[in-house]
Design a protein around this motif. Sequence first.
Motif, PDB file in Angstrom:
ATOM      1  N   VAL A 188     -11.707 -17.416  12.878  1.00  0.00           N
ATOM      2  CA  VAL A 188     -11.601 -17.770  14.297  1.00  0.00           C
ATOM      3  C   VAL A 188     -11.591 -19.284  14.469  1.00  0.00           C
ATOM      4  O   VAL A 188     -10.774 -19.844  15.209  1.00  0.00           O
ATOM      5  N   LEU A 189     -12.485 -19.963  13.784  1.00  0.00           N
ATOM      6  CA  LEU A 189     -12.548 -21.429  13.900  1.00  0.00           C
ATOM      7  C   LEU A 189     -11.258 -22.078  13.422  1.00  0.00           C
ATOM      8  O   LEU A 189     -10.765 -23.027  14.030  1.00  0.00           O
ATOM      9  N   GLY A 190     -10.697 -21.573  12.326  1.00  0.00           N
ATOM     10  CA  GLY A 190      -9.435 -22.096  11.845  1.00  0.00           C
ATOM     11  C   GLY A 190      -8.303 -21.876  12.838  1.00  0.00           C
ATOM     12  O   GLY A 190      -7.458 -22.749  13.045  1.00  0.00           O
ATOM     13  N   MET A 191      -8.305 -20.709  13.484  1.00  0.00           N
ATOM     14  CA  MET A 191      -7.274 -20.405  14.474  1.00  0.00           C
ATOM     15  C   MET A 191      -7.402 -21.289  15.701  1.00  0.00           C
ATOM     16  O   MET A 191      -6.396 -21.789  16.240  1.00  0.00           O
ATOM     17  N   ASN A 198      -4.546 -20.281  26.401  1.00  0.00           N
ATOM     18  CA  ASN A 198      -3.646 -19.130  26.369  1.00  0.00           C
ATOM     19  C   ASN A 198      -3.305 -18.722  24.946  1.00  0.00           C
ATOM     20  O   ASN A 198      -3.220 -17.523  24.630  1.00  0.00           O
ATOM     21  N   CYS A 199      -3.095 -19.703  24.074  1.00  0.00           N
ATOM     22  CA  CYS A 199      -2.752 -19.420  22.687  1.00  0.00           C
ATOM     23  C   CYS A 199      -3.868 -18.633  22.003  1.00  0.00           C
ATOM     24  O   CYS A 199      -3.610 -17.659  21.287  1.00  0.00           O
ATOM     25  N   LEU A 216      -5.842 -12.167  16.047  1.00  0.00           N
ATOM     26  CA  LEU A 216      -6.447 -12.485  14.760  1.00  0.00           C
ATOM     27  C   LEU A 216      -7.406 -11.392  14.302  1.00  0.00           C
ATOM     28  O   LEU A 216      -7.413 -11.009  13.134  1.00  0.00           O
ATOM     29  N   LEU A 217      -8.218 -10.909  15.247  1.00  0.00           N
ATOM     30  CA  LEU A 217      -9.203  -9.883  14.924  1.00  0.00           C
ATOM     31  C   LEU A 217      -8.830  -8.584  15.617  1.00  0.00           C
ATOM     32  O   LEU A 217      -8.613  -8.551  16.833  1.00  0.00           O
ATOM     33  N   VAL A 219     -10.610 -12.932  21.365  1.00  0.00           N
ATOM     34  CA  VAL A 219     -11.223 -14.250  21.185  1.00  0.00           C
ATOM     35  C   VAL A 219     -10.732 -15.166  22.308  1.00  0.00           C
ATOM     36  O   VAL A 219      -9.536 -15.219  22.591  1.00  0.00           O
ATOM     37  N   THR A 220     -11.676 -15.864  22.945  1.00  0.00           N
ATOM     38  CA  THR A 220     -11.313 -16.808  23.999  1.00  0.00           C
ATOM     39  C   THR A 220     -12.092 -18.101  23.832  1.00  0.00           C
ATOM     40  O   THR A 220     -13.101 -18.148  23.109  1.00  0.00           O
TER      41      THR A 220
END
Length: 374
Positions: free
Chosen positions: A262-265, A309-310, A316-317, A322-323
Motif C-alpha cells: 500500500v505504501l509503495g502504491m 482518485n488514483c 491493489l488489495l 484503500v484511500t
Amino acid sequence: MSKEEKASKVESLSDRRFQQMADENRELKGYVAEVMQRLRQNERLFSRMFDLESQVLKSTDPEDLCFTLLRGLRSNFELDFVRFWLDRSSFIGGHKLDALSERDLVWVENDEIRQMGISRKQAWLMQLSPEHEFDWLDSQDRHLGSIALLTLGDLDNPFGVLGVGSIDRDRFAPDQSSDFLQHLAQVVGLTLEHAAAREHLARLSVTDTLTGSQNRRFLQPHSHQPLSQWFGSETEVACIYADVDRFKSLNERLGDDAGDRVLGMVSKAMRQYVRSNDPLIRMGGDEFVLLLPGCSQEKACDIAARAVNCVAESELLEDEKVTVSIGVAYSPAGKDPAVKQLVAKADQAMYVAKALGGNRVEIAESEQGDSDGS
C-alpha cells in the motif's frame, strides 16, 4: 723534423684538442640546459597536476568531479579535446551527470570498451590521420592530430575511458612516455569510484528503502530554513501532506507485506503527477510530504485530487478499499515562511480531511494578506 716544426705540430694538436674540448663543453652545456628545461617543464606539469588532483579530490559527487576535471584539463594543459566515454551498464551509469554536455560525455554500451581493445593497457597514444582514425570520434574532431586514451577502472572490468587530444601530431605520439598519463588514469578512476560510492551512501542515508522516496532525514537540514533558501527567492511553493486512511487497522488485519505494498502504491500515485526533482518525503509510517516549488495552489489541489482518485481506484488489495486524506498548504511568492511551517499547515489540513471522513483533499486556511493562489 726541426724543432720549430715539432713545436708547431704540438701547438696545432693542442689547439685542436682545446677546440674539441670547447665543442664538447658547448654540447654538454646544451644537453644540461635541455635537461634542466625538461625538468622545469615536468615540475610545472606536475605542479598543475597536483593542483588539479587537489580540486578533484574535493569534489562532492561524480558530476562535480567530471566537470572539474574537464575544465581543469582544458585550461591547465593546453588540450584541444577532452571527453569521457562511460559504460552505461557500470556503477557510474546510475549517477546523475546532467551537467556534462554531449561533447563532454558519451555513453557506451556494455562491454564496448573491451571490444574496442582499449582495456588491454592503462594508456594508449595514437597519431590520427584520414587513414588512421579512432571510431569513437565525431566528424567535428577530425582536426585532431593525436589522442591519448586513458582506461578508467580495473583493466579486467573498466567502467570508462578518458580521451585527451591535441591538434599537434607529436603531442601524443606512440613513442612518447605515458607514465604521467597512466598516473592520471589511475587517479581519475579511483576518485570517480570513491565519489560514486560516497554519493551512493549519502543517497541511501536519506532514502526510504521501501518506497524509494526521501526519508525524514532528508528534510531535517532544510526544516528550519526559509523556503527561499531551498527553492530560491520570489518562488511560490505548495505542500501536499498525505496520510493513508485507517492504515494501522489494515496493517494489523492483512499483515506487513500488504501494508508495504500500500505504501509503495501511494508513493507511486503521488509521484506520477509531478516532476522527478520535486521532493517526495516519507515522514514515517504512512505519512508523505510532497513539496512543489513554482506550483500554484490551484495546480497543487489538482495534483492532490488526482492522487486521491488514483489511490481510491486502485485494486491493489482484493476486497479492500484503500484511500488517502490529503492537506494542501500554499506559500505565494513574496512570503517566506520556514519549510516546517508550511509542512505543519498542510499537516493540519490533512487532519481536517480525515475528520471529514477521509478520501478527500482539504486546503489550509490562508493567513491574512496571503493570496489564495487560484
